[in-house]
Each structure stands twice: as C-alpha cells, then as structure tokens.
Scaffold this motif. Structure first.
Motif: not given
Length: 610
Positions: A424-430
């Motif tokens: 999830a964080w990867g998808k949000l570029n976090k």
C-alpha cells in the motif's frame, strides 16, 4: 433452478447446433471472422442475467467438445464443495491477473513454482487436512505441528531419513498430526516436501489411504511433475476410489496451469466416462475462458442451462470479474443484483473485485462507499480485513485511510498485514513508510525472499535501481533463497530503469542456474520492451525461450510478438501458420494485427504499381 433465455437471434445463427439429446458447439475455419461479429450475437440469461447482460458466442469460439444431456441434480455434494474450496484460485481478486499481489507467494518452496503467479493460498485437498484446518484455525490462529517443524528444520537432509528419526524418537504418527503438517506445507507452497511426505506415509502403511489422500497426491504430482504424470497416476489409484474426484482434481490443475487444450481434453474424458457435469466443473471452465477466450463463456453458460445446473457464488464472481475487465460496469452491477436476488450475498473477495473495477473505471465514490460497507463498524474485531483494505485504499490514493488502517495493526502487526502495508505505501509512493514496515518484519521475522520481493517491486515501480541493488545484495548476504518471484522483481527493476538487456541477461542466467521455471509474465515483460523497440531479433529470441520453457501458447504472446513486426514496419511471413500450429484463434486485436503484418496484403498504391 434457473434457465438461459434465448436472445432474439436463433441459436443456429450463432454457431450453435442444438439437439434434444446433445449440445454440439461447432467451429469454423475463418480466423478473421471476428472482425464482422455483430454485437447482437449474444446470449441472454433469464432468471440469471438480465437481457442487457450479454456474453458473446461466435462460430470460432467453440468449446471443441460435445456434451451429452443428462438429468442432473443442481445441488452439489460435500465432496464437490470441498474441492471448490480446495481450488480457491477461482476466488482470485480482479485486477490481480497474476499481477497485483503476485509477490506475496514465497520463493522458499521446493520446486513449487510452475511458472504461474498465484495470488492466493491453496487449501489442501485431503479431507483430513480440511478437518485440521477447522480445528487448528478457528480464529485464524495457528496450531503447532511437531511434524511440520521437524520437516522445516531438515534443510539439506533426506526428508525420509528425518521422518524415520522422528518416529524413532517415540513420536506418534496420527492423522491429525499429518493433516496439520500437510496443511502448513501447502500454505507455504512447499509442494515438493508435501509430495515426499505423502509418498513416505503410503510406504509406512501407518494408516490406510483414503480418497482424499489420493486426490491430494494427484494434485501434488500435477503441480510438480506435470499433467501427463498426473494422468498416469490416476490409473494406479484403487478402483474403490472415485474417479470423478480424481478427474476434477486434474481438471482444476489444467486450469491452474492455464492449459486450455488439456483442460478441454480432460473435460471430454469426464464426459466419455459419464461423470455428471457439476457447477464445480463449469466454474473451472468459466475461469479458464475468462483468462483466455471470453467468447466461450457463453458456451459454458448455455451448457449449464441445458444441464439444469444452478450457479454458485463462484460462478457469479467469475462473471462479475469478466464484466469488470471488459469495463462493462452496468453489466457487472446487474449481475450483482441478480446474485442477490438468488439469495447469494457477495463475499469479501467478490466485494474486493467490485471495488477494484470501480476504481479502474474512475468510480471513486462508489468504490469508497463499498469499502466502508466492507470495513464495517469495528475493524479491531474484524482485523483480518486489514490485509485486504490496505491496498484497496492505496488504489484510491487515500493516504490518511491507509495510515488509519495501519494504526490498527502497528502495535502488534501480523505477517500478511505487513506485506499489505508495504504494498500500500509503495502504491502511494511513500517509500520511507514502506521501508519502516519492512524493517519491522525483519526484526520480528527473519529476512525472507517473500518480504524482499514485495519491497523490490516497490523499488521497481518507483524506478529506484540503486535501492533495489542494495536490497538484492542484502538478500544474498542474508542467505535468502532467490527464486522465480525474486527474479520477476529484479527483471522489472531493471526494465523500469531502462536496462532491458541487463534484465534479459539476469533472467537467462537465473533460468540456467536453477531447476525452477521463471514466471510467464517475467518473460512477457522483456518481450514487450523489445517489441516496443521494434527489435524483431530479440523479440523472437524471448518468444522462443518462452516456448522452450514449455508455457502453453497464448494469444497474448503472439500479440506482443506481432507488435515488434508492426513497430519495425516489417511483414511477419508465416505468422498465420504459426498461430494455426498452436491452435490459437485470433481475437479482434490479433486479427487486426494479422492484417498489418501480412506481407501479401494489397492496397490501392500496390494495385496501381502492379
């Protein structure tokens, strides 16, 4: 009971030859006929689907087999329900398509990767395993298995020797202990060790093998040694065991391996043996054709009508996903309404399917509303939903919601929740947040290929080559086993960085050094890059390697290959013969490509010159 209602066009004009005694689905030889398909060539499903919900069936979309009509009960048996649960790939979330959660499976398995990406865990096919699953996992907890622990600690040692020593220590070999060990081996996709355990158990004759034991063995053989070996094994199974269950198991493996030709052969064999056609069998075909040839879905549904087979929740889920993939959201919603009218409520997997398709179609509000309904009022009591909710909120771009869900888990995170959070964080570029979750996992559990692969995917999607290389080095230093899922992440890491040749080289070396087969989409990623460049030589090289890796030929492979010829502005001589040899009937896109790469195509200018 439900019935299929004919559309206004008679069946005989749609390529069907229907008689009272059988349903014959006939084919045609024209590969370009799809270009002139009229939209009205559909089938409507009264009592099941509304008149506006059509699945198209055309002459060249035949199932290539004949099904005799028999009077059947529409209810399923307990054995069939167990099998339906056992092949939970039918519940694969939409939008995954082998992609969205493909890195959640482990590279640690014993030759377990068959080249397909599997998004879901595959429950056991042994009825004892099913009972153990209910006893050992009532609240999604874990029951300790001494036998499983002994097997997992036996790295580099003959498994048979380990098991013999385990017995010598005075341990009791009970069905419950065996079922738990089998369950955990399957959940970790350690199919090689599971098969060795099964063989050893039969040799010890501690307890008599029953139907489900043989079906479990058959399933493992199909996964590890191929469908042919599985067919041979069926002939060795005692006559007292149901051949129907064995062939259903074999059919499901044909579908899992995406082998259309073999699946149809097995289905025909089941018909020849006069086995009843069940909803489980039809669902397998529906799932197969959803992947490969959606026109044939209408043929299966017509078959279900003629055999008086009621749709199950799996049937609806497959049709919902098919409509969503076709961007027919209205049709998808109508199927949901029909499903509810039949008294079947969409389960969590089906709701996730709907949400993904709403998001991909830009219906953000609709997706968020369904997400809130799915979450309920007390997430702490339904914490198992967090793993599903995290990536879905990320798809919506909801940073705050992802943070809120993660806070529920953060104090004592579970393994799958951490994986979902990294994704999830990867998808949000976090990236920082994703790395923090990764480090939590490393501290709580050992460094593993599964954990690293999902973070590698994050780096690849964000074109962070150096971070990816550092992680790969860390994997090597930590003794992680590098397998097909890690290769896939590494290849995409280099491709996203524009280093296609390096990705090609890495994959070739990996395949040469290991007995495991790379994942289909790993090859396809490289093939697409070469095709976009118009690099025919390297495109054909990758295409050949895919064939040598024994992947079933697919229309998608040819579609990408022909893009190479189109971009290079070079005719693809003999491509029609190659398609015919692989029994591939072009869809609309492929048919259009065939026209573009036809070296003998006439146009007004060439006519003038002639």
């Amino acid at each position: 009971m439900w019935a299929l209602r004919r559309a206004s066009i008679p069946l005989r004009t749609r390529g069907f030859n229907v008689r009272a005694s059988c349903v014959k689905l006939a084919g045609t030889s024209s590969v370009e006929e799809e270009d002139v398909i009229n939209e009205s060539h559909g089938i409507t499903y009264g009592g099941f689907l509304s008149p506006n919900m059509r699945f198209h069936s055309v002459h060249n979309a035949s199932l290539n087999f004949t099904v005799g009509k028999r009077a059947l009960s529409s209810s399923s048996t307990k054995e069939e329900d167990d099998l339906e649960d056992g092949f939970s790939e039918l519940e694969m979330p939409a939008g995954s398509g082998y992609e969205s959660e493909d890195l959640l499976t482990s590279d640690d398995g014993d030759l377990s990767d068959d080249g397909q990406k599997e998004d879901v865990e595959e429950p056991p096919h042994n009825e004892v395993d099913e009972a153990a699953k209910e006893k050992g996992n009532p609240r999604r907890g874990r029951v300790e298995s001494k036998l499983f622990n002994e097997i997992m600690n036996a790295q580099g040692i003959s498994l048979h020797s380990v098991l013999e020593k385990w017995l010598e220590k005075g341990n009791e070999l009970t069905r419950e202990e065996v079922s738990l060990a089998m369950l955990y081996l399957r959940k970790r996709k350690l199919f090689g060790r599971a098969l060795l355990l099964s063989e050893w158990l039969e040799s010890k004759k501690e307890f008599e093998f029953i139907e489900r034991d043989y079906a479990s063995r058959l399933d493992l053989i199909a996964k590890l040694r191929g469908l042919h070996k599985a067919e041979v094994y069926i002939e060795t199974i005692p006559e007292s065991c149901s051949r129907e269950i064995m062939y259903r198991t074999l059919l499901a493996n044909c579908v899992s391996q995406n082998n259309v030709k073999k699946a149809e052969e097995v289905f025909s064999k089941m018909k020849d043996l006069d086995f009843p056609i069940t909803v489980f069998t039809c669902n397998q075909l529906l799932f197969l054709y959803k992947r490969n040839d959606r026109k044939k879905i209408a043929d299966v549904l017509l078959l279900m009508e003629n055999e008086n087979i009621n749709p199950s929740s799996h049937t609806y889920s497959i049709l919902i996903d098919t409509k969503g993939q076709s961007k027919d959201i209205d049709g998808m919603d109508q199927i949901v309404d029909r499903m509810k009218a039949q008294g079947i409520e969409p389960d969590i997997n089906t709701q996730a399917v709907l949400i993904r398709h709403y998001i991909s179609s830009g219906l953000q509000d609709k997706a968020e509303t369904l997400l809130k309904e799915m979450e309920g009022e007390n997430l702490k009591q339904n914490r198992w939903l967090c793993r599903i909710l995290l990536p879905l909120y990320a798809n919506l771009g909801k940073v705050d919601e992802v943070g809120r869900i993660w806070k529920v888990c953060e104090t004592n995170p579970r393994y799958d929740e951490c994986l979902g959070a990294i994704e999830a964080w990867g998808k949000l570029n976090k990236i920082d947040e994703a790395e923090k979750v990764f480090e939590i996992m490393v501290k709580k559990w050992k460094l593993s290929s599964k954990t690293c692969s999902i973070l590698l995917k994050v780096y690849a999607n964000n074109k962070m080559l150096m971070k990816g290389k550092d992680l790969i080095k860390r994997m090597g230093d930590g003794g992680c086993r590098i397998g097909p899922l890690t290769w896939d992440a590494i290849v995409k890491l280099y491709v996203q960085a524009g280093e296609v040749e390096k990705a090609d080289s890495v994959l070739q070396k990996a395949a040469q050094q290991s007995q495991m087969k790379p994942i289909f989409s790993t090859y396809l990623t490289i093939l697409e890059q070469y095709a976009n460049r118009g690099d025919i030589h390297n495109s054909e090289k990758i295409f050949l390697r895919m064939k040598q890796a024994d992947y079933p030929s697919k229309a998608k492979m040819y579609q990408v290959l022909m893009n190479a010829y189109i971009n290079a502005k070079v005719p693809a001589y003999g491509i029609r013969d190659r398609l015919r040899a692989d029994s591939i009937y072009p869809n609309r896109n492929l048919a259009n490509q065939l026209v573009q790469v036809d070296g003998f195509r006439k146009n007004p200018v060439s006519d003038l010159l002639d």
